[in-house]
Write an enzyme that holds these catalytic residues in place. Sequence first.
Site, short mmCIF file in Angstrom:
data_model
loop_
_atom_site.label_atom_id
_atom_site.label_comp_id
_atom_site.label_asym_id
_atom_site.label_seq_id
_atom_site.Cartn_x
_atom_site.Cartn_y
_atom_site.Cartn_z
N ASN A 17 16.20 17.72 29.11
CA ASN A 17 16.00 18.74 30.12
C ASN A 17 16.67 18.33 31.44
O ASN A 17 17.73 18.84 31.78
CB ASN A 17 14.50 18.99 30.29
CG ASN A 17 14.21 20.19 31.17
OD1 ASN A 17 15.06 20.62 31.92
ND2 ASN A 17 13.01 20.73 31.07
N ASP A 18 16.10 17.36 32.15
CA ASP A 18 16.68 16.98 33.44
C ASP A 18 18.11 16.48 33.31
O ASP A 18 18.94 16.71 34.19
CB ASP A 18 15.87 15.84 34.07
CG ASP A 18 14.43 16.25 34.28
OD1 ASP A 18 14.17 17.46 34.36
OD2 ASP A 18 13.58 15.35 34.38
N THR A 19 18.38 15.81 32.22
CA THR A 19 19.69 15.16 32.08
C THR A 19 20.81 16.17 31.83
O THR A 19 21.98 15.80 31.83
CB THR A 19 19.65 14.15 30.93
OG1 THR A 19 19.11 14.82 29.78
CG2 THR A 19 18.78 12.98 31.27
#
Lengths: 461, 461, 98, 98
Positions: free
Chosen positions: B387-389
């Site tokens: 997700n964040d990456t």
Amino acid sequence: MDTELIVQAAYLAASGLFILALMWMSSPKTARRGVRCAEVGTVIAIAGTLLRHDVVGYDLVLIAMLLGAAIGVPMAYLMPMTAIPQRTAISHAFGALAVGLIGIAEYYKLASGLAPGSFPLWALMLEMLLGFLTCTASLIAFAKLQEIMPTRPIMFAGQRLVNLLVFGAALAFAGLMIFLPNSSQYLPWFVAVALLFGVLLVIPIGGADMPTVIALLNSYAGLACSAMGFALNNKLLIVVGALDGTSGFILAVIMCKAMNRSFSNVLFGGFGQVAAAASGGADDRPVRSMSAEEAAPVLELASSVVIIPGYGMAVAQAQHRVAELYEHLEESGVEVKFAIHPVAGRMPGHMNVLLAEADVPYDKLVELEDINPEMPQTDVALIIGANDTINPAARDDPNSVIAGMPIIEADKAKTVMVIKRSMSAGFAGIDNPIYYLDNTQMLFGDAKKMTEQLVKELQEL
Amino acid sequence: MDTELIVQAAYLAASGLFILALMWMSSPKTARRGVRCAEVGTVIAIAGTLLRHDVVGYDLVLIAMLLGAAIGVPMAYLMPMTAIPQRTAISHAFGALAVGLIGIAEYYKLASGLAPGSFPLWALMLEMLLGFLTCTASLIAFAKLQEIMPTRPIMFAGQRLVNLLVFGAALAFAGLMIFLPNSSQYLPWFVAVALLFGVLLVIPIGGADMPTVIALLNSYAGLACSAMGFALNNKLLIVVGALDGTSGFILAVIMCKAMNRSFSNVLFGGFGQVAAAASGGADDRPVRSMSAEEAAPVLELASSVVIIPGYGMAVAQAQHRVAELYEHLEESGVEVKFAIHPVAGRMPGHMNVLLAEADVPYDKLVELEDINPEMPQTDVALIIGANDTINPAARDDPNSVIAGMPIIEADKAKTVMVIKRSMSAGFAGIDNPIYYLDNTQMLFGDAKKMTEQLVKELQEL
Amino acid sequence: MIEGSSTTDLLFVFMLAAFLGFQLIKRVSPLLHSPLMSLTNAIAAVVVVGAIIITSEGDATPLAKTLGFLAVLAATINAVSGLLITDRMLKMFRRKGE
Amino acid sequence: MIEGSSTTDLLFVFMLAAFLGFQLIKRVSPLLHSPLMSLTNAIAAVVVVGAIIITSEGDATPLAKTLGFLAVLAATINAVSGLLITDRMLKMFRRKGE
Ligand SMILES: NC(=O)c1ccc[n+]([C@@H]2O[C@H](COP(=O)([O-])OP(=O)(O)OC[C@H]3O[C@@H](n4cnc5c(N)ncnc54)[C@H](OP(=O)(O)O)[C@@H]3O)[C@@H](O)[C@H]2O)c1
Ligand SMILES: NC(=O)c1ccc[n+]([C@@H]2O[C@H](COP(=O)([O-])OP(=O)(O)OC[C@H]3O[C@@H](n4cnc5c(N)ncnc54)[C@H](OP(=O)(O)O)[C@@H]3O)[C@@H](O)[C@H]2O)c1
């Protein structure tokens, strides 16, 4: 006790600075900062030493240092960049001489107080052996590079045996002085034999192989410095010697690899014969040649040109003309790159220094592994005084003396242009099939004159 | 004297072997050789120590070592790969405890013989401080990772002040014990305060940030080991501690850089709040979703697929299914690569270990810098629990909490498929604009189940 | 030979080892960061050396023996499990076709 | 504090420095191999430290003074010219547009 602490702290700081200096040499962006570090490190090391309580008479030291600076500064500014290999050689000779002389002085001072066979004695003898042999070996290397001495390998019958005997004698004297107390009468003999051994080590090696020898001597000089550190109980000297020793060793290994020679071949001397044996045989197959006038439009119309400089560019001092050529081509919208072989020229990084001197930006210099995949799409490969480093025989002919040496694959370019004076061979003394290819054009002439002409033609176009 | 020489030689050899071990960790080809070296090094170090003439009673030591091995061996073989972060944390706690305990024993033995304010006393106090604080800090990190403790940051009013006071108290006790002879009555207090400080350091940090904390604790443990070396005059311990200390430090720096967080943010605790504050806000914009049945043919027909795994794959233990999916696609002629973000998952190299466990060849794992240029030519970017990456806000929105964090540019692929269970946020707790793009398809479901289904559909095609 | 080392000797050793660690770790492939963490953790268990000395000296007090015993135990667990688990992780890394 | 170092201390220092040198030199860009050679050569001139001690000790013999003087001279020439020439070389390395 307190000054001793300051001295040790100075040595610790100096060691750290020297390490940072080498660390920052990893990239041209930080390299000058590295040199600053090395300068500060040297000053701190000297200042720390002058504080020691066993150091009392400053006069002689200061005179020597002022004199040294007075000689060193002009030397650094007057030295032409093309003389860098020679300078390195002579500088090794000086450095190693200093190590050897200090060894003698120490021996007279310490030996009587040391137990026979004790560790500092071993270290002292190793220091002197390496110091003196490196000194004369570097002098011979210098003489060969400067062509004061014949550059060809000097061989005589029974050479190996003589070398072995001299080395044996050096070891024997060293052994006597290590195990017999008060045997300082042997010292002059030992020094003489070590000096002689240095000479013998280098004379059978051809002039063109001197760069590898110099790197190796760098390594020996480093070991001598470490040995001195062991004898004097000085960790700074041990650290610097170890850094120096590995540096020379690794550079020598890199050079050997790039020439596909075995390392023992260097360590045990006697190479350069290969080159001497196989004489450059120019054969009778036809080659195509071109004048500068004909070549200029081809370059101008190319969309990509790779310039491959070699030893010839260095000899002719053509770097400034080559830089002009590069600028002209870039201005006419040609994409120009330089392909740098790791052993092009006569010392590691030789081409880089020369081109940097001529203001070619270093991001235009591409290494072998990176340029080879691009060669097939290149319009013109312009070879300026390179020969062995682009010899396709290394890749194609398993019986060639340079078989297996990595090359810049200039022959894969759409057109190959070669600037050299004649059909004669390069350093390895062998013929180069690239000259006979259908897509090759020879531009016979001195590298400097020919590039000058090319520039003139381009300007007139 | 002679055995002393053997002992020192053993320590020298062990140091060299540990250095080689780290050197060989640079590449997966030589890494196992590195572990062999470390094993031999440990054995040599122990054997050398047992030879020392001050070591006389072997019984207790041998019992402890046998017991330790009896616990350690099954631990190593039964530990699931997904529990590696926890294991590292608990193992730091053990190691640091050992260092602290040795410190206590040494203090009782040596302190009375040392001059107040002398160097070994400083080293001893530093050893104990770092040892004990690392011990409890690692225990808390373990508890948070294992979710024995609440993973959210634990905060209370005046926390900074309390931390400061506790740290001050530890320093005060240490100062007393360094400068006042025979002040061993303060030792229990000092230990208690150090243990408490370790707890305080870690509780305000969120569970998901534990990997960075663990790397940092690794570094503290290393420093403690070096301090012990200074106190005991043991160079082997100094070398190992320095290697360990730099290793933890560098890994922590790498993690911080990959998250675009400042390093001081970690050093002074208190992070993870950002994540706690911004709650995952799923908004009402429409998203497109797809079933496994619809997705399978798209994958099959693609000519290139990049799989981007993240924390979700680890949680779902989906790595084996993902490997099957990879094999199926490769067999159908699709070119598959894995894009590995440096902080995907919850510890450095997390994805690599999991995929290696599932037998994905490591030359298929591509790093961020190398995969990004290829993304625009990629047919499908298949995101599995990341997700964040892959959040484009890091690149596009300067006000995002993760602004500036390097990402894998999955949004540039022709089609983006996202496997996750819901629209909820990842570790950073922020919304991800990639889900609302026109070329994005959501595959809602558990990573393991969804990949399983994909494989089944592919088999049936 | 002189027993024991001066503080500056130890500082030299520390400085060199720290620089060396820095150079070595920077070169470790990100692929191997997890095994690296567990390897350094295992190597640090060499503090067992100090623990052995404390435990088995002739004049060790009962307290020293107890503390030393625990320290040897803890360090041994770390060394054994750390080294084995690192190897277990590394065994899994394979190139295509291996 | 103990003056002088034991042989094993010195060996530790040597081993660490050699490993470190190996790591450092391997990373030097081939672009800079020439300046590297002249820099290491200049750094080695730190043997001047030994030369100073030999020359200026209170009980130095005339022979020691002569040898030491020559050694200081030779090492200083190396240090000064080596460092300056390395810097001169490096000054020439420019990126495009710098
Ligand atoms: N760089 C290192 O560190 C190092 C160390 C040791 C050995 N080497 C060896 O040195 C060789 C270097 O290869 P390389 O390709 O650079 O050079 P090369 O093979 O030695 O060939 C140089 C060529 O330049 C030509 N040339 C000489 N003077 C010239 C001038 N004034 N104008 C134009 N051309 C001139 C020569 O041909 P004409 O006579 O026909 O003009 C010769 O064929 C390799 O074999 C390498 O192994 C290098
Ligand atoms: N690797 C490290 O060393 C390290 C260290 C410290 C911090 N971090 C942080 O950790 C984060 C890692 O990023 P990431 O992209 O890997 O993960 P992430 O941003 O934490 O997102 C993980 C996603 O996986 C999904 N998920 C959870 N369980 C799942 C399951 N069983 N099946 C399918 N999906 C599941 C979650 O969505 P649903 O809930 O909707 O399923 C979540 O959005 C970064 O923010 C990084 O800064 C990493």
